[in-house]
Design an enzyme around this catalytic site. Structure first.
Site, mmCIF file in Angstrom:
data_model
loop_
_atom_site.group_PDB
_atom_site.id
_atom_site.type_symbol
_atom_site.label_atom_id
_atom_site.label_comp_id
_atom_site.label_asym_id
_atom_site.label_seq_id
_atom_site.Cartn_x
_atom_site.Cartn_y
_atom_site.Cartn_z
ATOM 1 N N CYS A 89 -0.564 3.982 2.057
ATOM 2 C CA CYS A 89 -0.229 4.097 3.513
ATOM 3 C C CYS A 89 1.138 4.189 3.833
ATOM 4 O O CYS A 89 1.562 4.944 5.118
ATOM 5 C CB CYS A 89 -0.572 2.467 4.114
ATOM 6 N N ASP A 90 2.167 3.719 3.185
ATOM 7 C CA ASP A 90 3.493 3.639 3.630
ATOM 8 C C ASP A 90 4.620 4.270 2.974
ATOM 9 O O ASP A 90 5.646 4.405 3.277
ATOM 10 C CB ASP A 90 4.121 2.216 3.617
ATOM 11 N N CYS A 138 0.969 -1.110 0.005
ATOM 12 C CA CYS A 138 -0.149 -0.171 -0.050
ATOM 13 C C CYS A 138 0.778 1.373 -0.213
ATOM 14 O O CYS A 138 1.370 1.881 1.112
ATOM 15 C CB CYS A 138 -0.976 -0.129 1.138
#
Ligand code: NDP
Length: 332
Positions: free
Chosen positions: A157-158, A154
């Site tokens: 997300c990261d 992701c």
């Protein structure tokens, strides 16, 4: 209270005498942000929700490290802690949370039947499907070895943790193109590892990838291994694997992002619930309603577009409110 357990009566109706049958009012399957939010709303609406957590209690977020984009955590929070917070909130209002995996359903009648671990049938007036989606992985051992230490599925997300660094994205579809472009705005350089000599992504996304200066497409490359001391520091790739021109290529990277597709966890309901060709559950736009009255879906199992914790939580709220309105109308 609405929960009625009458195992002996129900056993008589069941062809398999060994299967325990329990009647509940509201059954939630899955325990990510969508499931827990649905549980919080359902419990506060006196629906006495019973939740089965599934194979990965807490869902996909339990495999991420820091979550910085969920509102309400100004300093960030780890994925597992955030899921414990959501769980505690659901429990505080009375959600009955249990271990167990839904394996089969029968949504043909007015009461919805869900088999848990093949050993028990739960009959529920409403069912909220929040089973999520599973990111696909290549299947190489190093993905597990470096999980949370440079391997991610992701970018939204990261990606932030790799600002100014070099990363690789694997895949050639719209997700890979989108994630590569997103990362290119944050990092120094993005290698896009594509197994064929063309992208599957839409033309407009292909153009954007090819026009982005700090994306280098590695055509006809496949990943052999990841390297690094505890964290990802590089990758070894095969170029033109299986041909006479096959060679090994090493790249230095700090992050390795998989973008080779997601699989919505909807197989067990597909005989009754409409899905798209990939398996995402179809909901009536603007609602959490599926094609079966009294069965609702929320979170990643019905969302191929956003796949964020906060959008999953929002759709969990919608599912519980839709379920509550369905029950009110049914009993009025
Ligand atoms: P796709 O299935 O479209 O693409 C998967 C990509 O990963 C393909 O390029 C495939 O290669 C590659 N791949 C699969 N397995 C491997 C492997 N083992 N090794 C290396 N590469 C592999 O998945 P997406 O998640 O990209 O998209 C899913 C759907 O969602 C699509 O319909 C897409 O259009 C849509 N979507 C739409 C968006 C938008 O409109 N904004 C954004 C994101 C997705 P190959 O091509 O060789 O098969």
């Amino acid at each position: 209270m609405f929960k009625v357990i009458n195992i002996d009566d129900m056993k008589a109706e069941n062809t398999n005498q060994d299967v325990e049958v329990e009647k509940v009012k509201c059954l939630i399957i899955g325990s990510g942000p969508a499931g827990y939010t649905a549980a919080i709303y359902a419990a506060r609406a006196n629906m006495s929700p019973v939740m089965y957590e599934g194979l990965q209690p807490g869902g996909q977020l339990t495999t991420t490290t820091e979550v910085e984009n969920f509102p309400g955590y100004p300093e960030g929070v780890t994925g597992p802690v955030m899921m414990e917070d959501l769980k505690a909130q659901a429990v505080r209002f009375g959600t009955d949370i249990r271990w167990g995996l839904a394996t089969k359903v029968d949504f043909s009648g007015p009461v919805h039947k869900v088999w848990i671990d093949e050993t028990k049938v739960v009959e529920s007036e409403v069912v909220i499907l929040a089973t999520g989606a599973t990111a696909k992985y290549l299947g190489i051992d190093d993905e597990k070895k470096y999980a949370g230490s440079g391997v991610s599925a992701c970018a939204t997300c990261d990606g932030f943790f790799y600002r100014g660094k070099d990363v690789a994205v694997v895949g050639g579809g719209d997700t890979a193109a989108e994630e590569a472009i997103y990362l290119a705005g944050l990092v120094n350089k993005v290698y896009l590892i594509v197994r064929r000599n063309e992208l599957r992504a839409s033309k407009v996304m292909q153009d954007r990838v090819l026009k982005t200066k700090n994306i280098e497409v590695l055509w006809e490359h496949q990943t052999k291994a990841l390297t690094g001391d505890g964290v990802v520091e590089g990758a070894i790739l095969w170029k033109k694997k299986g041909t006479s021109e096959e060679e090994e290529v090493s790249i230095k990277i700090d992050g390795f992002f998989l973008a080779i597709g997601h699989k919505p966890n909807s197989d067990f309901v597909k005989d009754f619930i409409d899905t798209d060709e990939v398996g995402y559950i179809k909901t009536i736009p603007g609602t959490a309603k599926t094609n079966v009255a009294g069965v609702f879906a929320c979170g990643d199992v019905q969302d191929s577009q956003y796949r964020q914790a906060v959008t999953a939580a929002g759709s969990g709220c919608m599912a519980a409110i839709d379920a509550e309105r369905y029950l009110s109308e049914k009993h009025s």
